[in-house]
Design a protein around this motif. Structure first.
Motif, PDB file in Angstrom:
ATOM      1  N   SER A   2      41.490 141.880   9.484  1.00 38.65           N
ATOM      2  CA  SER A   2      41.122 143.029  10.312  1.00 38.65           C
ATOM      3  C   SER A   2      41.600 142.822  11.749  1.00 38.65           C
ATOM      4  O   SER A   2      41.967 141.716  12.146  1.00 38.65           O
ATOM      5  CB  SER A   2      39.609 143.230  10.293  1.00 38.65           C
ATOM      6  OG  SER A   2      38.969 142.169  10.964  1.00 38.65           O
ATOM      7  N   ASN A   3      41.592 143.907  12.508  1.00 38.25           N
ATOM      8  CA  ASN A   3      41.979 143.808  13.920  1.00 38.25           C
ATOM      9  C   ASN A   3      41.026 142.897  14.684  1.00 38.25           C
ATOM     10  O   ASN A   3      41.455 142.144  15.559  1.00 38.25           O
ATOM     11  CB  ASN A   3      41.995 145.194  14.565  1.00 38.25           C
ATOM     12  CG  ASN A   3      43.216 145.988  14.169  1.00 38.25           C
ATOM     13  OD1 ASN A   3      44.226 145.422  13.768  1.00 38.25           O
ATOM     14  ND2 ASN A   3      43.125 147.297  14.267  1.00 38.25           N
ATOM     15  N   GLU A   4      39.743 142.975  14.357  1.00 36.19           N
ATOM     16  CA  GLU A   4      38.751 142.123  15.035  1.00 36.19           C
ATOM     17  C   GLU A   4      39.034 140.645  14.780  1.00 36.19           C
ATOM     18  O   GLU A   4      39.003 139.831  15.705  1.00 36.19           O
ATOM     19  CB  GLU A   4      37.343 142.476  14.556  1.00 36.19           C
ATOM     20  CG  GLU A   4      36.261 141.650  15.207  1.00 36.19           C
ATOM     21  CD  GLU A   4      34.882 141.958  14.636  1.00 36.19           C
ATOM     22  OE1 GLU A   4      34.033 141.054  14.701  1.00 36.19           O
ATOM     23  OE2 GLU A   4      34.677 143.063  14.144  1.00 36.19           O
ATOM     24  N   GLU A   5      39.324 140.309  13.512  1.00 32.06           N
ATOM     25  CA  GLU A   5      39.641 138.915  13.190  1.00 32.06           C
ATOM     26  C   GLU A   5      40.917 138.469  13.904  1.00 32.06           C
ATOM     27  O   GLU A   5      40.994 137.353  14.432  1.00 32.06           O
ATOM     28  CB  GLU A   5      39.817 138.742  11.679  1.00 32.06           C
ATOM     29  CG  GLU A   5      38.535 138.813  10.901  1.00 32.06           C
ATOM     30  CD  GLU A   5      38.759 138.736   9.408  1.00 32.06           C
ATOM     31  OE1 GLU A   5      37.874 138.212   8.713  1.00 32.06           O
ATOM     32  OE2 GLU A   5      39.812 139.195   8.924  1.00 32.06           O
ATOM     33  N   GLY A   6      41.923 139.340  13.935  1.00 31.48           N
ATOM     34  CA  GLY A   6      43.164 139.013  14.618  1.00 31.48           C
ATOM     35  C   GLY A   6      42.948 138.759  16.101  1.00 31.48           C
ATOM     36  O   GLY A   6      43.503 137.810  16.668  1.00 31.48           O
ATOM     37  N   ASN A   7      42.119 139.589  16.729  1.00 31.48           N
ATOM     38  CA  ASN A   7      41.831 139.407  18.156  1.00 31.48           C
ATOM     39  C   ASN A   7      41.067 138.115  18.410  1.00 31.48           C
ATOM     40  O   ASN A   7      41.327 137.411  19.390  1.00 31.48           O
ATOM     41  CB  ASN A   7      41.049 140.601  18.698  1.00 31.48           C
ATOM     42  CG  ASN A   7      41.906 141.847  18.795  1.00 31.48           C
ATOM     43  OD1 ASN A   7      43.124 141.761  18.911  1.00 31.48           O
ATOM     44  ND2 ASN A   7      41.278 143.007  18.724  1.00 31.48           N
TER      45      ASN A   7
END
Length: 86
Positions: A2-7
């Motif tokens: 997810s974008n959150e995990e990537g960030n």
């Protein structure tokens, strides 16, 4: 991923204090960018087997896999009573 995990992985890779977490985050981010295991291995000088284990562990456990999983060391040789007697 997810974008959150990537960030979160980017934040760890850039400002992480623990070198194990930083290395793990870098490996996962490289894999997310569609790099193959041999390419990542050459880039970071880490064995392909370790990279595969790191990626599989992230896929199964998520962000918890980034934290180091230390084994706790060797079991005590002497009991507490024996240590007190010594």
């Amino acid at each position: 991923m997810s974008n959150e995990e990537g960030n979160r992985l980017l934040r760890i890779a850039r400002k992480g204090a623990n070198s194990v977490e930083v290395r793990c985050a870098l490996l996962i981010l490289a894999s997310a960018q569609k790099m193959k295991v041999p390419e990542i291995s050459r880039l970071y000088h880490i064995s392909g087997e370790h990279i595969q284990k790191t990626i599989h562990r992230f896929n199964s456990e998520g962000m918890a896999s980034v934290k180091p999983n230390y084994g706790g060391g060797r079991p005590p040789t002497f009991t507490e009573k024996q240590r007190a007697d010594i």
